[in-house]
Scaffold this motif. Structure first.
Motif, PDB file in Angstrom:
ATOM      1  N   UNK A  48      -2.490   5.577  -4.974  1.00  0.00           N
ATOM      2  CA  UNK A  48      -3.166   4.944  -3.841  1.00  0.00           C
ATOM      3  C   UNK A  48      -2.214   3.999  -3.117  1.00  0.00           C
ATOM      4  N   UNK A  49      -1.451   3.227  -3.886  1.00  0.00           N
ATOM      5  CA  UNK A  49      -0.474   2.327  -3.256  1.00  0.00           C
ATOM      6  C   UNK A  49       0.601   3.108  -2.524  1.00  0.00           C
ATOM      7  N   UNK A  50       0.970   4.264  -3.040  1.00  0.00           N
ATOM      8  CA  UNK A  50       1.955   5.115  -2.362  1.00  0.00           C
ATOM      9  C   UNK A  50       1.415   5.530  -0.995  1.00  0.00           C
ATOM     10  N   UNK A  51       0.116   5.863  -0.945  1.00  0.00           N
ATOM     11  CA  UNK A  51      -0.490   6.303   0.309  1.00  0.00           C
ATOM     12  C   UNK A  51      -0.692   5.170   1.306  1.00  0.00           C
ATOM     13  N   UNK A  52      -1.151   4.006   0.810  1.00  0.00           N
ATOM     14  CA  UNK A  52      -1.515   2.931   1.742  1.00  0.00           C
ATOM     15  C   UNK A  52      -0.437   1.864   1.880  1.00  0.00           C
ATOM     16  N   UNK A  53       0.586   1.891   1.045  1.00  0.00           N
ATOM     17  CA  UNK A  53       1.678   0.925   1.155  1.00  0.00           C
ATOM     18  C   UNK A  53       1.426  -0.352   0.382  1.00  0.00           C
ATOM     19  N   UNK A  54       0.309  -0.980   0.614  1.00  0.00           N
ATOM     20  CA  UNK A  54      -0.057  -2.197  -0.103  1.00  0.00           C
ATOM     21  C   UNK A  54      -1.554  -2.412   0.077  1.00  0.00           C
ATOM     22  N   UNK A  55      -2.111  -3.208  -0.809  1.00  0.00           N
ATOM     23  CA  UNK A  55      -3.541  -3.498  -0.721  1.00  0.00           C
ATOM     24  C   UNK A  55      -3.854  -4.710  -1.576  1.00  0.00           C
TER      25      UNK A  55
END
Length: 147
Positions: A48-55
Motif C-alpha cells: 500500500x505504501x508503494x502505491x500511495x507513497x506515504x500515509x
C-alpha cells in the motif's frame, strides 16, 4: 450489468469457480515470499505504501481494513525492522506520516520478481489459446480487485 444473485446456474458456477481459483492462487502466491519473517498484513502495508507513497497510520488502517491500534503495532514492527520510517506530518504536528525505506522497496521488488517468475513458470503449462484468454482476462481481474 448482470445481476448474478438471480443469474443462471452457469453464472453461479462461474462465480464459485472464480472465487475458489483466485483464493487458491492467492494462497500459493503468498508462499512465494522473499522475507518469511513478515506477515501477509505487513507485506500488504508495504505494498500500500508503494502505491500511495506515504500515509498516516489512520489512513493505512482504513486502506488495510484494520483497527487503528492494530496498524500502530504493525507500523512499529515495520519500523523496528527498518522497513518504514515515521516523519512529521506536513500540515498537522500531532500526526506522523509513514514512508517506506529503500530496504523495503528493494525487498518488495525482489518479492515481485520472485512471484512473477513463479507465475510465468505456471503459465508455461498453458497452451496458446489459454494464454491468450488469460491475457484478455487480466484487465478484468484487475478491475474486480479494485472495485
Amino acid at each position: 450489468m448482470p445481476d448474478l444473485s438471480h443469474g443462471t446456474a452457469d453464472d453461479a458456477a462461474a462465480v464459485n469457480a472464480l472465487r475458489s481459483s483466485v483464493m487458491r492462487l492467492s494462497r500459493r502466491l503468498k508462499h512465494q515470499r522473499v522475507d518469511e519473517s513478515l506477515s501477509p498484513t505487513e507485506m500488504s502495508v508495504l505494498g500500500t505504501l508503494k502505491l500511495c507513497g506515504s500515509a498516516t497510520p489512520g489512513e493505512l488502517a482504513r486502506k488495510e481494513h484494520v483497527q487503528p491500534p492494530s496498524m500502530t503495532r504493525i507500523v512499529a514492527l515495520l519500523e523496528a525492522k527498518g522497513l518504514v520510517r515515521l516523519e512529521p506530518h506536513p500540515d498537522d504536528r500531532r500526526q506522523k506520516v509513514v514512508r517506506q525505506t529503500e530496504t523495503a522497496e528493494a525487498m518488495l521488488e525482489e518479492s515481485r520478481r520472485k512471484r512473477n517468475a513463479w507465475l510465468a513458470t505456471l503459465a508455461e503449462g498453458l497452451d496458446e489459446d489459454e494464454w491468450a484468454k488469460l491475457r484478455a482476462a487480466a484487465p478484468v481481474l484487475e478491475k474486480l480487485a479494485h472495485l
